[in-house]
Design a protein around this motif. Structure first.
Motif, PDB file in Angstrom:
ATOM      1  N   GLN A  41       0.833  -1.205   0.000  1.00 46.79           N
ATOM      2  CA  GLN A  41       0.000   0.000   0.000  1.00 46.79           C
ATOM      3  C   GLN A  41       0.865   1.250   0.000  1.00 46.79           C
ATOM      4  OE1 GLN A  41      -3.262   0.116   2.776  1.00 46.79           O
ATOM      5  NE2 GLN A  41      -3.775   2.224   2.251  1.00 46.79           N
ATOM      6  N   LYS A  46     -12.450   4.494   2.989  1.00 51.89           N
ATOM      7  CA  LYS A  46     -12.561   4.761   1.560  1.00 51.89           C
ATOM      8  C   LYS A  46     -11.655   3.817   0.780  1.00 51.89           C
ATOM      9  CE  LYS A  46     -10.638   8.525  -0.494  1.00 51.89           C
ATOM     10  NZ  LYS A  46     -10.412   9.937  -0.770  1.00 51.89           N
ATOM     11  N   LYS A  47     -12.207   3.180  -0.245  1.00 50.32           N
ATOM     12  CA  LYS A  47     -11.417   2.319  -1.121  1.00 50.32           C
ATOM     13  C   LYS A  47     -10.620   3.192  -2.080  1.00 50.32           C
ATOM     14  CE  LYS A  47     -11.591  -1.941  -3.641  1.00 50.32           C
ATOM     15  NZ  LYS A  47     -12.370  -3.139  -3.875  1.00 50.32           N
ATOM     16  N   ASP A  50      -8.385   4.014   6.084  1.00 51.30           N
ATOM     17  CA  ASP A  50      -9.198   3.929   7.297  1.00 51.30           C
ATOM     18  C   ASP A  50      -8.753   5.083   8.195  1.00 51.30           C
ATOM     19  OD1 ASP A  50     -10.793   3.138   9.389  1.00 51.30           O
ATOM     20  OD2 ASP A  50      -9.597   1.368   9.897  1.00 51.30           O
ATOM     21  N   GLY A 103      -6.909  -1.559  -4.803  1.00 48.02           N
ATOM     22  CA  GLY A 103      -7.742  -2.380  -3.937  1.00 48.02           C
ATOM     23  C   GLY A 103      -7.488  -2.153  -2.450  1.00 48.02           C
ATOM     24  N   PHE A 104      -6.769  -1.099  -2.116  1.00 41.63           N
ATOM     25  CA  PHE A 104      -6.461  -0.793  -0.714  1.00 41.63           C
ATOM     26  C   PHE A 104      -7.553   0.092  -0.123  1.00 41.63           C
ATOM     27  CE2 PHE A 104      -2.306  -1.463  -2.757  1.00 41.63           C
ATOM     28  CZ  PHE A 104      -1.881  -2.546  -2.004  1.00 41.63           C
ATOM     29  N   TRP A 105      -7.500   0.232   1.198  1.00 41.61           N
ATOM     30  CA  TRP A 105      -8.469   1.040   1.926  1.00 41.61           C
ATOM     31  C   TRP A 105      -7.741   2.101   2.738  1.00 41.61           C
ATOM     32  CZ3 TRP A 105     -13.702   0.549   1.497  1.00 41.61           C
ATOM     33  CH2 TRP A 105     -14.156  -0.582   0.824  1.00 41.61           C
TER      34      TRP A 105
END
Length: 175
Positions: A41, A154-155, A163, A159-161
Motif C-alpha cells: 500500500q 474509503k477504497k 481507514d 484495492g487498498f483502503w
C-alpha cells in the motif's frame, strides 16, 4: 522549537523541485508507514499521490497549494492543501516532515502557515484525514488543536483502503 542556528523557510514548491519532493516523500513514507499500512500500500500510494505529472498539474492550478519547508536550505517537509466545498474550510491533504525534523516544532509551523495563508482567503477551519493507526501523527495534530470529528473508510487504487479519522481545527485553537 527549532535550534537558534537553523534557518527555516516555508515557500511555494517550484516545478523544478518536484523530483526532490518525490525522493523526500519516498524516504518519509518508507520510514514511517510500515506497521501502519502494508509495504504494497505504501508503494501504491507513493506511485499514485506523488506522480510527477499530477503534482505539476496541481502546481498550475489556482485551487491547490503546495508548500515546502526548507531547513538550512534543504527540503525537509511539505504540505499540500485546498479549499473544500464546505464554506470556510481548508483540507490539509498532505503534511509531512523528514523524521530528523520531528518533535522540533516544524510541523506546527507548517500547520500555522496554512492557517494564516487560508485565513486571508476567509477560511477559519482546517481539516485533515489521518490513518487511525498513525498514533504519532494523531498526537501531533491534537497538540496543535485538532480534534477528531468523524471517521472515513474509503477504497483507493490498488484495492487498498484508507481507514482514517477526520480531524478539525477551528480558528483560535492553535497550540
Amino acid at each position: 522549537m527549532s535550534p537558534p542556528n537553523d534557518t527555516v523557510e516555508i515557500r511555494a514548491l517550484r516545478d523544478d523541485e518536484v523530483t526532490a519532493l518525490n525522493a523526500l516523500s519516498a524516504e518519509i513514507w518508507r520510514a514511517h508507514y510500515p506497521g501502519i499500512i502494508s509495504v504494497a500500500q505504501i508503494e501504491s500510494m507513493l506511485a499514485e499521490r506523488y506522480n510527477e505529472a499530477v503534482i505539476r498539474e496541481e502546481l498550475r492550478r489556482r485551487d491547490i497549494w503546495w508548500d515546502v519547508l526548507l531547513l538550512n536550505g534543504q527540503m525537509t517537509g511539505y504540505t499540500s492543501y485546498f479549499i473544500t466545498s464546505v464554506p470556510g474550510t481548508v483540507k490539509i491533504d498532505k503534511l509531512y516532515l523528514h523524521p530528523r525534523a520531528h518533535r522540533k516544532g516544524y510541523g506546527g509551523l507548517l500547520m500555522d502557515h496554512v492557517a494564516r495563508r487560508m485565513a486571508a482567503q476567509g477560511c477559519q477551519r482546517l481539516m485533515l484525514a489521518v490513518n487511525r493507526r498513525n498514533r504519532t501523527a494523531i498526537a501531533a495534530y491534537r497538540k496543535h488543536g485538532f480534534v477528531i470529528t468523524n471517521t472515513s473508510l474509503k477504497k483507493i487504487a490498488g484495492g487498498f483502503w484508507m481507514d482514517d479519522y477526520i480531524m478539525v481545527r477551528e480558528a483560535g485553537r492553535a497550540a
